[in-house]
Scaffold this motif. Structure first.
Motif, mmCIF file in Angstrom:
data_model
loop_
_atom_site.group_PDB
_atom_site.id
_atom_site.type_symbol
_atom_site.label_atom_id
_atom_site.label_comp_id
_atom_site.label_asym_id
_atom_site.label_seq_id
_atom_site.Cartn_x
_atom_site.Cartn_y
_atom_site.Cartn_z
ATOM 1 N N GLY A 155 0.871 -1.087 -0.156
ATOM 2 C CA GLY A 155 -0.004 -0.056 -0.019
ATOM 3 C C GLY A 155 0.857 1.303 -0.078
ATOM 4 O O GLY A 155 2.149 1.296 0.165
ATOM 5 N N PHE A 156 0.206 2.292 -0.244
ATOM 6 C CA PHE A 156 0.990 3.754 -0.210
ATOM 7 C C PHE A 156 -0.105 4.678 0.279
ATOM 8 O O PHE A 156 -1.188 4.779 -0.190
ATOM 9 C CB PHE A 156 1.096 4.191 -1.683
ATOM 10 C CG PHE A 156 2.027 5.433 -1.671
ATOM 11 C CD1 PHE A 156 3.261 5.363 -1.236
ATOM 12 C CD2 PHE A 156 1.613 6.500 -2.079
ATOM 13 C CE1 PHE A 156 4.081 6.639 -1.138
ATOM 14 C CE2 PHE A 156 2.261 7.843 -1.978
ATOM 15 C CZ PHE A 156 3.444 7.903 -1.638
ATOM 16 N N ALA A 157 0.356 5.210 1.397
ATOM 17 C CA ALA A 157 -0.716 6.299 2.216
ATOM 18 C C ALA A 157 -0.034 7.480 2.220
ATOM 19 O O ALA A 157 0.960 7.702 2.515
ATOM 20 C CB ALA A 157 -0.731 5.570 3.643
ATOM 21 N N THR A 158 -1.042 8.513 1.903
ATOM 22 C CA THR A 158 -0.950 9.846 1.809
ATOM 23 C C THR A 158 -1.597 10.388 2.868
ATOM 24 O O THR A 158 -2.922 10.257 2.818
ATOM 25 C CB THR A 158 -1.011 10.488 0.607
ATOM 26 O OG1 THR A 158 -0.393 9.793 -0.399
ATOM 27 C CG2 THR A 158 -0.638 11.925 0.581
ATOM 28 N N PHE A 159 -0.983 11.119 3.908
ATOM 29 C CA PHE A 159 -1.775 11.715 5.040
ATOM 30 C C PHE A 159 -2.008 13.419 4.844
ATOM 31 O O PHE A 159 -0.873 14.073 4.488
ATOM 32 C CB PHE A 159 -1.290 11.612 6.309
ATOM 33 C CG PHE A 159 -1.500 9.994 6.914
ATOM 34 C CD1 PHE A 159 -2.464 9.711 7.539
ATOM 35 C CD2 PHE A 159 -0.445 9.056 6.621
ATOM 36 C CE1 PHE A 159 -2.724 8.332 8.110
ATOM 37 C CE2 PHE A 159 -0.810 7.646 6.872
ATOM 38 C CZ PHE A 159 -1.812 7.352 7.584
ATOM 39 N N TYR A 160 -3.128 13.679 5.050
ATOM 40 C CA TYR A 160 -3.367 15.326 4.801
ATOM 41 C C TYR A 160 -3.461 15.914 6.332
ATOM 42 O O TYR A 160 -4.764 15.495 6.948
ATOM 43 C CB TYR A 160 -4.561 15.521 3.858
ATOM 44 C CG TYR A 160 -3.994 15.004 2.359
ATOM 45 C CD1 TYR A 160 -3.494 15.951 1.448
ATOM 46 C CD2 TYR A 160 -4.389 13.855 2.097
ATOM 47 C CE1 TYR A 160 -3.125 15.483 0.178
ATOM 48 C CE2 TYR A 160 -4.214 13.246 0.684
ATOM 49 C CZ TYR A 160 -3.396 14.055 0.011
ATOM 50 O OH TYR A 160 -3.091 13.629 -1.188
ATOM 51 N N PHE A 187 -6.628 13.566 7.142
ATOM 52 C CA PHE A 187 -7.434 12.737 6.177
ATOM 53 C C PHE A 187 -6.257 11.748 5.479
ATOM 54 O O PHE A 187 -5.187 12.122 5.645
ATOM 55 C CB PHE A 187 -8.138 13.461 4.971
ATOM 56 C CG PHE A 187 -8.991 14.441 5.371
ATOM 57 C CD1 PHE A 187 -10.493 14.103 5.619
ATOM 58 C CD2 PHE A 187 -8.827 15.881 6.025
ATOM 59 C CE1 PHE A 187 -11.621 15.055 6.318
ATOM 60 C CE2 PHE A 187 -9.806 16.861 6.454
ATOM 61 C CZ PHE A 187 -11.052 16.258 6.578
ATOM 62 N N ALA A 188 -6.794 10.470 5.114
ATOM 63 C CA ALA A 188 -5.707 9.687 4.479
ATOM 64 C C ALA A 188 -6.151 9.276 3.138
ATOM 65 O O ALA A 188 -7.364 8.521 3.039
ATOM 66 C CB ALA A 188 -5.453 8.724 5.524
ATOM 67 N N GLU A 189 -5.201 9.316 2.167
ATOM 68 C CA GLU A 189 -5.647 8.353 0.951
ATOM 69 C C GLU A 189 -4.793 7.474 1.017
ATOM 70 O O GLU A 189 -3.577 7.571 0.722
ATOM 71 C CB GLU A 189 -5.138 9.525 -0.134
ATOM 72 C CG GLU A 189 -5.536 8.994 -1.571
ATOM 73 C CD GLU A 189 -5.291 10.033 -2.478
ATOM 74 O OE1 GLU A 189 -5.115 10.991 -2.546
ATOM 75 O OE2 GLU A 189 -4.772 9.349 -3.760
ATOM 76 N N VAL A 190 -5.447 6.183 1.102
ATOM 77 C CA VAL A 190 -4.503 4.928 1.033
ATOM 78 C C VAL A 190 -5.053 3.824 -0.032
ATOM 79 O O VAL A 190 -6.051 3.589 -0.047
ATOM 80 C CB VAL A 190 -4.582 4.106 2.547
ATOM 81 C CG1 VAL A 190 -3.802 3.049 2.698
ATOM 82 C CG2 VAL A 190 -4.580 5.347 3.600
ATOM 83 N N HIS A 191 -3.982 3.616 -0.621
ATOM 84 C CA HIS A 191 -4.437 2.791 -1.932
ATOM 85 C C HIS A 191 -3.447 1.625 -1.601
ATOM 86 O O HIS A 191 -2.282 1.403 -1.450
ATOM 87 C CB HIS A 191 -3.539 3.412 -3.088
ATOM 88 C CG HIS A 191 -4.144 4.662 -3.661
ATOM 89 N ND1 HIS A 191 -5.022 4.676 -4.626
ATOM 90 C CD2 HIS A 191 -3.807 6.089 -3.173
ATOM 91 C CE1 HIS A 191 -5.355 5.937 -4.954
ATOM 92 N NE2 HIS A 191 -4.783 6.848 -3.845
ATOM 93 N N VAL A 192 -4.129 0.266 -1.587
ATOM 94 C CA VAL A 192 -3.585 -0.910 -1.505
ATOM 95 C C VAL A 192 -4.076 -1.818 -2.588
ATOM 96 O O VAL A 192 -5.017 -1.988 -2.956
ATOM 97 C CB VAL A 192 -4.419 -1.572 -0.218
ATOM 98 C CG1 VAL A 192 -3.844 -2.921 0.156
ATOM 99 C CG2 VAL A 192 -4.168 -0.582 1.034
ATOM 100 N N ALA A 193 -3.000 -2.743 -2.850
ATOM 101 C CA ALA A 193 -3.216 -3.679 -3.975
ATOM 102 C C ALA A 193 -3.070 -4.998 -3.122
ATOM 103 O O ALA A 193 -2.266 -5.237 -2.239
ATOM 104 C CB ALA A 193 -1.952 -3.649 -4.718
ATOM 105 N N HIS A 194 -4.144 -5.783 -3.386
ATOM 106 C CA HIS A 194 -4.223 -7.035 -2.694
ATOM 107 C C HIS A 194 -3.995 -8.254 -3.650
ATOM 108 O O HIS A 194 -5.026 -8.235 -4.569
ATOM 109 C CB HIS A 194 -5.580 -6.884 -2.084
ATOM 110 C CG HIS A 194 -5.809 -8.397 -1.367
ATOM 111 N ND1 HIS A 194 -7.094 -8.681 -1.155
ATOM 112 C CD2 HIS A 194 -5.125 -9.167 -0.576
ATOM 113 C CE1 HIS A 194 -7.073 -9.660 -0.554
ATOM 114 N NE2 HIS A 194 -5.915 -9.964 -0.169
ATOM 115 N N ASN A 195 -3.174 -9.304 -3.296
ATOM 116 C CA ASN A 195 -3.256 -10.515 -4.189
ATOM 117 C C ASN A 195 -3.045 -10.220 -5.796
ATOM 118 O O ASN A 195 -3.770 -10.932 -6.349
ATOM 119 C CB ASN A 195 -4.475 -11.440 -3.808
ATOM 120 C CG ASN A 195 -3.954 -12.150 -2.348
ATOM 121 O OD1 ASN A 195 -2.877 -11.727 -1.870
ATOM 122 N ND2 ASN A 195 -4.781 -12.618 -1.886
#
Lengths: 443, 375
Positions: A345-350, A405-413
Motif C-alpha cells: 500500500g501507499f498512504a498519503t496523510f493530509y 485525512f488519509a488517501e490509502v491505496h492498497v493492492a491485494h493479491n
C-alpha cells in the motif's frame, strides 16, 4: 456422554510425549530468541520506533527502555533454556509466557501468527507437568518423577494444534486461494531459482496445485496425525511441508515450531520405540512414579474450557464485520489466517490545520520504521492510530482545530490497487472501537 | 506381509486423495506460460542503462576535471562558463545512474559524488584553513564537503554575477579546492566503473546472478525496486514537498531546493526520473527487457490495461510536468505553484502505482524480518 468424554480425558497416558514436546518447544524457542537478539531486532522493533501501534484496550502496554528490553529478551532466552532442560520449569514457563506475551502486545506491527501460537502454547504448558520426566527438576528431585499423566494434558496441546491447522485451512477456502492460486502464485514466481522445482513456479497451475495441497494439508493433517497407522507418514508430510515453506518463504521459525509441536501426537510407546531405534535408552522410573495421575481441578477445568471456547470463536469473529477480512483486516488477527495475503500500500496523510487554513502532506516514513510503515499502509486500525499520532505531533495540537485525512491505496493479491478507507473522513472524528468500521471501504 | 499390505492401502488412499488435485492442476497446464528470464532482464538493465550511464558519467567527469583544470589555471568568465557547463553535464549524467548504489561500498562512493546538501560551513573552513589542498586531501574528507554539490557551492551563486564569482577565485586555495573536488569526482567515477567492471571488482556478476525477486531481501530485483521507490519518495518529500511547502507549512522555502546555487533542481529531477523510467523499461526503449516486461509476464493490470503501460504513462506525465516548469524550481515554487503542485501530484500518482501495484505483483520486501502472510 459428558461423563464418557471426561473419563476418556482423564485416562492415564504415558508422560513421554509431553516431556518430548517440552524439550522440543524449549529448544526452538531458545534458537528463536537467540536469533532475534543476534539479528538486532530488539533495537529495530522496540527501541528505534518513536511510536508503537497498540492493540485496542491494551494501549497501556509500552516497551521498556533499551536496557529493559534487552533484559526481557535475555530472560526469555534463559527461560526457554530452562524449559528445554526442565529446570525450575514452573517458574520458567510462567516467566516465558508472561514476557513473550508482553513483547508481542507492544506493537501490532510485529504480530505474527506463530508468535501468537507460541503465547498460547506457553500458556497451556503452565497447566502441564511436562517437567516430571526427562528433566533436571526430576533428576534433582526424584519424587517429582511421574510415569502417567491424564490424557487431557496432552489433548489440550493437540486440540490447540488442531484449531490452528483447521482454521488455517478453512481460511484458505476462498476464491483467491483456490481458483487463482494467490498469493502463492506471486510468491512462487519470485522463487523460480529454487533448486529442481523452481522453474515450475512460473506456471499458474503450479500455484493452484500447491494452494489446493496446502488447504488439504491444513484441513486434514491433524486427522492423519491422530490416526495411529498413518502417523509416521503424516509426520513425514509435516516435516516435508514445513521445510518446503521454510525454504521458499521468509517465515522465520514458524515451520520449526510446527514440526516440533506436532510431536505431541505420538504416543509414549511410539516415541520409546523411535528413540530405541536410534540408540537412545530412556531412564527407568521409580515405582512411586507409577501413581495415578492427578485429575484436573475445577478451576483449571474452567480456565481451559473458557480458553478453548475463545479459541473456537475468535477465528470466526470476522463474520461479524462487513466485507472480506482479507481486505478490511477486521477480525483478521488471532484467527489463523496465514499466508493469505500479498498486500502493498501507499498512504498519503493530509494534516489540516483548519484554524490556520493550511494543509501538510505527510507520508509516515519520518515517524515509522519501514516495517511499521509497511503494515500500517494496509491496516485501517493502524492508519487510525497513526492519524492521531500525527495530530498530536502538530505544533498547534490542542490549540488549533485539526483534521487528518488519509488517501490509502492498497493492492491485494495481484489485483489493482484501490482506496482502503474513505479519504473524505476526518480520522480524528473516527472513534477507535471494536465495531466502528464504516469508514473502511469495500474492495 | 499384513503390515505391508496396509501400507499399500494407505499409500493408495493418499494417492487417491491427491489424484483429483493432480487432474485439476494438469488441466491448467494447457494455459502454462513460458518462464520469464529475470537474469536477462537484469542483463538488459546493465547493458542498456547502467553501462551507457556510467560511460556518460565517466566522460562527463573527465570533461569536468579538464574544465576545472583550465579554470584553475586561467580563471575568467569564459572558463567559468565552460566549467559550469561541464558541471551541469556531469550532474545530469549522475542523476541517471545515482540509484545504482547497490551495496555499502557503492553507497560510500556514491555519497562522495553527490550527497546534498553540502556542508557549506565546513567548506568555508577548508578555504580559510591552512591544510595543503590536493585531490588526496579531498579524498580523505567527509562526503558532505565534496562531490558535485560542494563544487556547485563554489562555482555558482544566483546572487552574484559571473565576474563576481571569478573574482572570488583570486584566492589560490579556492582554485586548488575547486580543482581537487573535480579531480576527486573523476576518481570516483573511475572507482564506480572499476567496481562494476568484469575486468575490475566484477560487481556486475553479483548483480545479475542475485536475481531472486521478492523472496530474498538482497535480491537484485528487490533492491532495484526499493531504490526506485526511495528515490521517488525523496523527491516527493525532500526535493519537492519541503521547498514548495506541500510537505511543510504550505509556504515556499526556496533555500531548500536541491540545487540552490546552480538553479539546476528541475534538471536534476528530470534526469533522475528519466533514469528511473529507463531502469523500469530496461533501457530507453520499451522494447528492451525491464520491469515493464516482467509485469506483463505476470499479467499485472490496472483499470483493465497492462500495469506497465499505465506506469509508463505516469512516468511520461511526470516528466512532461517538469518540462512545463519554465522557471527555476526555487522561483517556480513561488511564481507558479500550480505547476509545482501538478508535478508533485504526478509523481505521487506514479509512486502509488509503483509502491502498491508493482510492489504487490513482485512481492517486494522492504525489511528483513519474518512474515507469515498475515499482512
Amino acid at each position: 456422554m459428558l461423563a464418557r468424554i471426561e473419563r476418556h480425558l482423564n485416562q492415564p497416558v504415558d508422560i513421554l510425549p509431553l516431556a518430548v514436546f517440552r524439550i522440543a518447544f524449549g529448544a526452538v524457542m531458545f534458537a528463536s530468541t537467540l536469533r532475534f537478539i543476534v539479528n538486532g531486532w530488539i533495537d529495530a522493533l522496540y527501541i528505534q520506533p518513536q511510536f508503537h501501534f497498540s492493540y485496542l484496550g491494551l494501549e497501556w502496554v509500552k516497551p521498556l527502555d533499551a536496557q529493559g528490553m534487552t533484559a526481557v529478551f535475555l530472560a526469555l532466552l534463559v527461560a526457554s533454556l530452562f524449559i528445554m532442560l526442565g529446570f525450575a520449569y514452573r517458574a520458567a514457563i510462567a516467566v516465558f509466557f508472561i514476557l513473550f506475551t508482553y513483547v508481542e502486545l507492544i506493537d501490532q506491527a510485529t504480530y505474527l501468527n506463530h508468535y501468537y501460537f507460541v503465547s498460547l502454547v506457553s500458556f497451556l504448558l503452565n497447566f502441564t507437568p511436562a517437567h516430571r520426566y526427562l528433566s533436571l527438576d526430576a533428576r534433582l528431585r526424584p519424587i517429582l518423577k511421574l510415569r502417567y499423566v491424564p490424557f487431557w494434558r496432552i489433548f489440550a496441546l493437540q486440540l490447540q494444534l488442531a484449531i490452528v491447522y483447521f482454521f488455517a485451512g478453512f481460511a484458505k477456502l476462498n476464491e483467491d486461494w483456490l481458483l487463482q492460486g494467490r498469493p502463492l502464485a506471486i510468491w512462487l514466481k519470485a522463487n523460480t531459482s529454487f533448486p529442481l522445482i523452481g522453474p515450475l513456479f512460473d506456471h499458474d497451475w503450479m500455484a493452484v496445485l500447491l494452494s489446493w495441497s496446502a488447504a488439504a494439508y491444513d484441513l486434514t493433517i491433524v486427522l492423519w496425525l491422530a490416526w495411529r497407522r498413518a502417523r509416521p507418514f503424516a509426520y513425514a508430510t509435516v516435516i516435508a511441508f514445513h521445510l518446503l515453506t521454510a525454504l521458499l518463504f521468509p517465515i522465520g521459525v514458524f515451520p520449526y515450531v510446527m514440526i516440533a509441536s506436532t510431536l505431541i501426537f505420538f504416543s509414549g510407546g511410539e516415541l520409546h520405540g523411535a528413540l530405541k531405534q536410534i540408540g537412545i535408552r530412556l531412564p527407568s522410573l521409580p515405582r512411586h512414579s507409577f501413581r495415578p495421575p492427578i485429575q484436573i481441578s475445577r478451576p483449571a477445568k474452567l480456565v481451559l474450557i473458557l480458553f478453548f471456547a475463545l479459541q473456537l470463536t475468535l477465528p470466526l469473529r470476522h463474520y461479524f464485520y462487513p466485507g472480506d477480512a482479507n481486505w478490511t483486516m477486521e477480525g483478521y488477527r488471532f484467527a489463523w489466517r496465514v499466508m493469505l495475503n500479498e498486500k502493498a500500500g501507499f498512504a498519503t496523510f493530509y494534516l489540516v490545520d483548519k484554524t490556520a487554513g493550511k494543509t501538510q502532506i505527510v507520508y509516515g516514513d519520518q515517524f515509522l520504521t519501514p516495517q511499521q510503515l509497511r503494515h500500517m499502509t494496509y491496516q485501517p486500525d493502524m492508519i487510525l492510530q497513526f492519524a492521531r499520532f500525527l495530530a498530536a505531533q502538530h505544533p498547534y495540537a490542542g490549540r488549533h482545530d485539526l483534521a487528518v485525512f488519509a488517501e490509502v491505496h492498497v493492492a491485494h493479491n495481484g489485483k489493482p490497487s484501490k482506496l482502503l478507507i474513505d479519504p473524505e473522513r476526518n480520522l480524528l472524528e473516527v472513534s477507535r472501537e471494536l465495531f466502528s468500521v464504516n469508514w473502511i471501504l469495500r474492495y | 506381509m499384513r503390515a505391508s499390505r496396509r501400507h499399500v492401502i494407505l499409500v493408495m488412499i493418499i494417492l487417491g486423495a491427491l489424484a483429483p488435485l493432480s487432474l485439476f492442476a494438469v488441466s491448467h497446464i494447457a494455459n502454462a506460460q513460458d518462464s520469464f528470464d529475470r537474469r536477462a532482464m537484469l542483463g538488459s538493465i546493465v547493458n542498456n542503462v547502467l553501462q551507457p550511464g556510467q560511460e556518460a558519467f565517466t566522460k562527463a567527469s573527465r570533461n569536468l576535471g579538464a574544465a576545472a583544470e583550465h579554470f584553475a589555471q586561467s580563471p575568467d568568465e569564459d572558463s567559468l562558463a565552460a566549467l559550469r557547463k561541464a558541471w551541469r553535464a556531469a550532474a545530469n549524467a549522475w542523476q541517471a545512474i545515482a540509484l545504482f548504489n547497490m551495496d555499502l561500498r557503492l553507497t560510500s562512493i556514491h555519497n562522495q559524488v553527490y550527497k546534498p546538501p553540502a556542508n557549506y560551513e565546513f567548506i568555508d573552513k577548508i578555504l580559510s584553513g591552512d591544510e595543503i589542498i590536493s585531490e588526496a586531501f579531498v579524498d580523505g574528507i567527509g562526503s558532505t564537503s565534496k562531490g558535485l554539490d560542494a563544487l556547485e557551492y563554489l562555482i555558482f551563486d544566483p546572487a552574484k554575477t559571473r565576474g563576481d564569482i571569478v573574482d572570488l577565485f583570486d584566492d589560490e586555495r579556492r582554485r586548488q579546492f575547486t580543482l581537487a573536488l573535480a579531480q576527486n569526482i573523476e576518481r570516483k567515477a573511475g572507482e564506480i566503473h572499476d567496481y562494476w567492471s568484469p575486468d575490475g571488482r566484477k560487481y556486475v556478476d553479483r548483480f545479475v546472478k542475485a536475481d531472486q525477486a521478492g523472496g530474498v531481501l538482497q535480491g537484485t530485483i528487490n533492491m532495484l525496486a526499493n531504490k526506485i521507490f526511495n528515490t521517488l519518495q525523496t523527491d516527493l518529500e525532500m526535493w519537492l514537498g519541503e521547498p514548495s511547502g506541500i510537505a511543510l507549512d504550505g509556504e515556499p522555502h526556496s533555500e531548500l531546493v536541491e540545487s540552490p546555487f546552480a538553479r539546476h533542481s528541475h534538471s536534476h529531477l528530470a534526469h533522475r526520473l528519466i533514469g528511473l523510467q529507463n531502469v523500469f523499461n530496461g533501457g530507453d526503449d520499451e522494447d528492451q527487457l525491464g520491469f515493464d516486461d516482467y509485469l506483463i509476464f505476470l499479467g499485472a493490470e490496472f483499470d483493465d490495461r497492462p500495469l506497465s503501460q499505465v506506469i509508463n504513462e505516469r512516468f511520461a506525465a511526470a516528466i512532461d510536468s517538469i518540462d512545463a516548469i519554465e522557471l527555476p524550481l526555487a522561483v517556480a515554487i513561488s511564481e507558479t505553484p500550480e505547476d509545482i503542485a501538478a508535478l508533485y501530484e504526478n509523481i505521487r500518482q506514479l509512486q502509488i502505482l509503483l509502491r502498491a501495484d508493482m510492489k504487490s505483483h513482485l512481492s517486494i520486501l522492504i525489511t528483513l524480518s519474518d512474515r507469515d502472510g498475515d499482512q
